[in-house]
Design a protein around this motif. Structure first.
Motif, PDB file in Angstrom:
ATOM      1  N   ASN A  60      -0.537  -4.500  -6.646  1.00 19.65           N
ATOM      2  CA  ASN A  60       0.046  -5.809  -6.883  1.00 19.65           C
ATOM      3  C   ASN A  60       1.342  -5.609  -7.672  1.00 19.65           C
ATOM      4  O   ASN A  60       1.791  -4.467  -7.884  1.00 19.65           O
ATOM      5  CB  ASN A  60      -0.938  -6.724  -7.618  1.00 19.65           C
ATOM      6  CG  ASN A  60      -1.330  -6.177  -8.998  1.00 19.65           C
ATOM      7  OD1 ASN A  60      -0.620  -5.360  -9.591  1.00 19.65           O
ATOM      8  ND2 ASN A  60      -2.464  -6.633  -9.518  1.00 19.65           N
ATOM      9  N   THR A 117       6.193  -4.316   4.843  1.00 18.34           N
ATOM     10  CA  THR A 117       5.256  -5.410   4.574  1.00 18.34           C
ATOM     11  C   THR A 117       5.947  -6.763   4.679  1.00 18.34           C
ATOM     12  O   THR A 117       5.415  -7.710   5.274  1.00 18.34           O
ATOM     13  CB  THR A 117       4.642  -5.249   3.171  1.00 18.34           C
ATOM     14  OG1 THR A 117       3.975  -3.990   3.086  1.00 18.34           O
ATOM     15  CG2 THR A 117       3.646  -6.363   2.875  1.00 18.34           C
ATOM     16  N   GLU A 160      -4.582   6.330  -0.366  1.00 17.56           N
ATOM     17  CA  GLU A 160      -3.895   5.051  -0.342  1.00 17.56           C
ATOM     18  C   GLU A 160      -4.260   4.196  -1.555  1.00 17.56           C
ATOM     19  O   GLU A 160      -5.419   4.135  -1.957  1.00 17.56           O
ATOM     20  CB  GLU A 160      -4.232   4.299   0.950  1.00 17.56           C
ATOM     21  CG  GLU A 160      -3.670   4.969   2.197  1.00 17.56           C
ATOM     22  CD  GLU A 160      -3.856   4.119   3.441  1.00 17.56           C
ATOM     23  OE1 GLU A 160      -4.715   3.214   3.406  1.00 17.56           O
ATOM     24  OE2 GLU A 160      -3.131   4.351   4.424  1.00 17.56           O
ATOM     25  N   ASN A 161      -3.251   3.554  -2.122  1.00 18.10           N
ATOM     26  CA  ASN A 161      -3.416   2.675  -3.278  1.00 18.10           C
ATOM     27  C   ASN A 161      -2.776   1.331  -2.949  1.00 18.10           C
ATOM     28  O   ASN A 161      -1.596   1.263  -2.593  1.00 18.10           O
ATOM     29  CB  ASN A 161      -2.727   3.256  -4.510  1.00 18.10           C
ATOM     30  CG  ASN A 161      -3.396   4.506  -5.048  1.00 18.10           C
ATOM     31  OD1 ASN A 161      -4.018   4.489  -6.091  1.00 18.10           O
ATOM     32  ND2 ASN A 161      -3.248   5.627  -4.321  1.00 18.10           N
ATOM     33  N   ARG A 162      -3.550   0.257  -3.060  1.00 17.49           N
ATOM     34  CA  ARG A 162      -3.024  -1.084  -2.833  1.00 17.49           C
ATOM     35  C   ARG A 162      -2.538  -1.635  -4.166  1.00 17.49           C
ATOM     36  O   ARG A 162      -3.307  -1.728  -5.132  1.00 17.49           O
ATOM     37  CB  ARG A 162      -4.105  -1.999  -2.257  1.00 17.49           C
ATOM     38  CG  ARG A 162      -3.604  -3.405  -1.885  1.00 17.49           C
ATOM     39  CD  ARG A 162      -2.697  -3.350  -0.678  1.00 17.49           C
ATOM     40  NE  ARG A 162      -2.252  -4.687  -0.278  1.00 17.49           N
ATOM     41  CZ  ARG A 162      -1.395  -4.915   0.702  1.00 17.49           C
ATOM     42  NH1 ARG A 162      -0.884  -3.885   1.385  1.00 17.49           N
ATOM     43  NH2 ARG A 162      -1.041  -6.136   1.024  1.00 17.49           N
ATOM     44  N   THR A 210       0.837  -1.202   0.000  1.00 17.82           N
ATOM     45  CA  THR A 210       0.000   0.000   0.000  1.00 17.82           C
ATOM     46  C   THR A 210       0.870   1.249   0.000  1.00 17.82           C
ATOM     47  O   THR A 210       1.756   1.394   0.852  1.00 17.82           O
ATOM     48  CB  THR A 210      -0.927   0.028   1.220  1.00 17.82           C
ATOM     49  OG1 THR A 210      -1.795  -1.113   1.173  1.00 17.82           O
ATOM     50  CG2 THR A 210      -1.778   1.293   1.236  1.00 17.82           C
TER      51      THR A 210
END
Length: 511
Positions: free
Chosen positions: A194, A228, A190-192, A163
């Motif tokens: 991949n 993370t 916020e940007n999650r 994130t």
């Protein structure tokens, strides 16, 4: 693309407690080791300290053509990770559009021997990039770790995504939310991300408008990825640990010297970093000016295109605490006692050495020094290339060195105990842009004149230099999780003195 290799080494030590030695052996066996021989003289290292070159290259290997085809391989991200004796670590980021002197010079494509930093990998491979950075910084690079696009994407997916935070640019625009070249599409807040989205995020360039802003994005992502990867959600999940080790191991290329024992030692050291023990620093740069050879307001220097140049004073300040004790070069000598001011006629210059690679620069500088009233033999010589300009002085001649430095923008006084009182030695670096000279009595400073010592006007004596000078860059801190991100400033102004202004950012969300 942000490089995460060394930061994630801390995870591997913790992973061993869950998966055991066999898992580490599997990870180590997947790494590609390359025998990169570094030729020529190299800086001295320091006991108990290490400098690791972290490279993120733009190789499309393993992507199946998903990101197109490129001619050759360039460095997308270049970081020197400095592990200090006190257990802390500093990650020094270099903007890819920074103009540098290529070492060895014969590998440069341009006649002036320079290239954008991102191009050095293609021109001179890893050994040439190591030599170039060692010449620029004076730091001995002990090991090299590189990773490509496919490895970075897989690594991000292995930890379950990351994130990040995006805010509007300082002008209020939100052009940073979309970039057609990298494929980035995001939203404020916020940007999650991949793996694919993370790759687009950290490779965004054109939508940001400033290469240094791209570095900030990469630093933010690296800090978030590390947080993370070391979080409980990964460390307590054997499947995620296994996936992470597999993703990283198969994507890494390291030097031959980073064998199993050395790698485990480095991993243990990385895992011992305390909260807040990692500091991110960006090399202070500015857009190239006419004094640097720029032909427009965009910093274009033919044939290199739009480039950034190092702020020499700011770079010296950043590097000083990273260099081995006794070799650090401060941006200015320490304050002197009152009454030690030295006049130019009392400053003896024994020699002027040309380390810039530019023919005739030493002789032109000698003529300029004599016209200013400095004395001494001023013999000339050519030496190996280096970026910084230095004034070597014998013990007890600090005041003389400071008097000369006042007329030598970017000149760094360096005490040399080996010298025995026979005058100063000037070493002209590749960024030297000429002397600052005081006008005669009653003369007015010309257009663009810079203020000299104590407000005295000064003008620039031009030489064949293509480098420039700027004011000392300040830095602003951005809290990124538990990691402090220190960012350089962009300097503006003309002549020897510049005005430091904060660099824009889009990576710090308001709590």
């Amino acid at each position: 693309m942000s490089l995460t290799a060394t930061g994630l080494l801390s995870v591997f030590v913790l992973a061993l407690s869950s998966l055991g030695w066999a898992a580490y052996r599997h990870f180590d066996g997947a790494i590609t080791r390359v025998d990169w021989n570094i030729d020529g003289a190299r800086p001295a290292g320091a006991a108990g300290e290490q400098n690791i070159l972290l490279l993120g290259d733009d190789s499309r290997e393993g992507t199946g053509g998903e990101y197109g085809v490129v001619d050759g391989v360039r460095s997308d991200t270049t970081i020197i990770a400095h592990f200090a004796r006190d257990g802390s670590a500093t990650l020094l980021s270099f903007p890819r559009d920074m103009l540098v002197r290529v070492v060895p010079p014969e590998r440069a494509a341009a006649r002036d021997g320079r290239a954008k930093l991102t191009e050095v990998l293609q021109l001179a491979d890893v050994p040439g990039l190591v030599s170039t950075l060692e010449s620029l910084t004076g730091l001995k690079i002990d090991h090299t770790i590189s990773i490509n696009l496919a490895g970075f994407r897989t690594m991000t997916d292995a930890v379950g995504g990351v994130t990040v935070c995006v805010t509007p640019l300082p002008d209020g625009s939100t052009r940073n939310l979309h970039d057609t070249m990298s494929g980035w599409n995001g939203h404020l807040g916020e940007n999650r991300l991949n793996g694919d989205q993370a790759l687009a995020f950290v490779r965004t360039r054109y939508a940001l408008g400033d290469e240094r802003l791209r570095v900030l994005r990469q630093q933010q992502f690296l800090a978030k990825l590390l947080a993370t990867a070391t979080g409980a959600g990964v460390l307590t999940n054997p499947a995620k640990i296994t996936a992470l080790l597999g993703a990283v191991g198969g994507a890494l290329r390291v030097d031959q010297g980073l064998d199993q024992t050395a790698l485990l030692t480095l991993a243990k050291r990385a895992s011992g970093l305390s909260s807040g023990g990692i500091r991110f620093v960006t090399v202070p740069t500015r857009v190239a000016l006419p004094v640097d050879g720029a032909v427009d307001g965009m910093g274009t220097i033919p044939p290199h295109g739009a480039v950034l140049v190092a702020d020499q004073a700011g770079l010296a300040q950043v590097l000083a605490p990273l260099r081995p004790a006794g070799t650090a070069r401060p941006a200015a000598a320490p304050p002197e006692p009152a009454g030690t001011t030295v006049g130019r006629a009392d400053v003896s210059v024994a020699a002027v050495r040309n380390a810039s690679g530019r023919t005739g620069l030493a002789a032109a500088t000698v003529d300029a020094l004599r016209s200013l009233g400095f004395t001494g033999a001023m013999t000339t010589a050519t030496t190996t290339g280096q970026e910084l300009t230095e004034i070597h002085y014998p013990p007890g001649q600090q005041a003389a060195a400071r008097a000369l430095a006042a007329r030598l923008p970017g000149g760094l006084p360096v005490e040399d105990p080996a010298r025995t009182g026979d005058g100063l030695v000037v070493v002209l670096g590749t960024a030297f842009a000429g002397l600052a000279a005081a006008p005669g009595p009653g003369a007015a400073a010309g257009p663009g004149a810079a203020a000299g010592p104590a407000g005295e006007p000064s003008t620039a004596i031009a030489t064949t230099a293509t480098g420039g000078t700027a004011g000392i860059a300040t830095s602003s801190a951005v809290e990124t999780g538990t990691t402090t991100t220190a960012t350089g400033a962009t300097a503006t102004g003309t002549g020897a003195v510049g005005t430091a202004t904060p660099m824009p950012a889009d990576t710090s969300c308001t709590p």
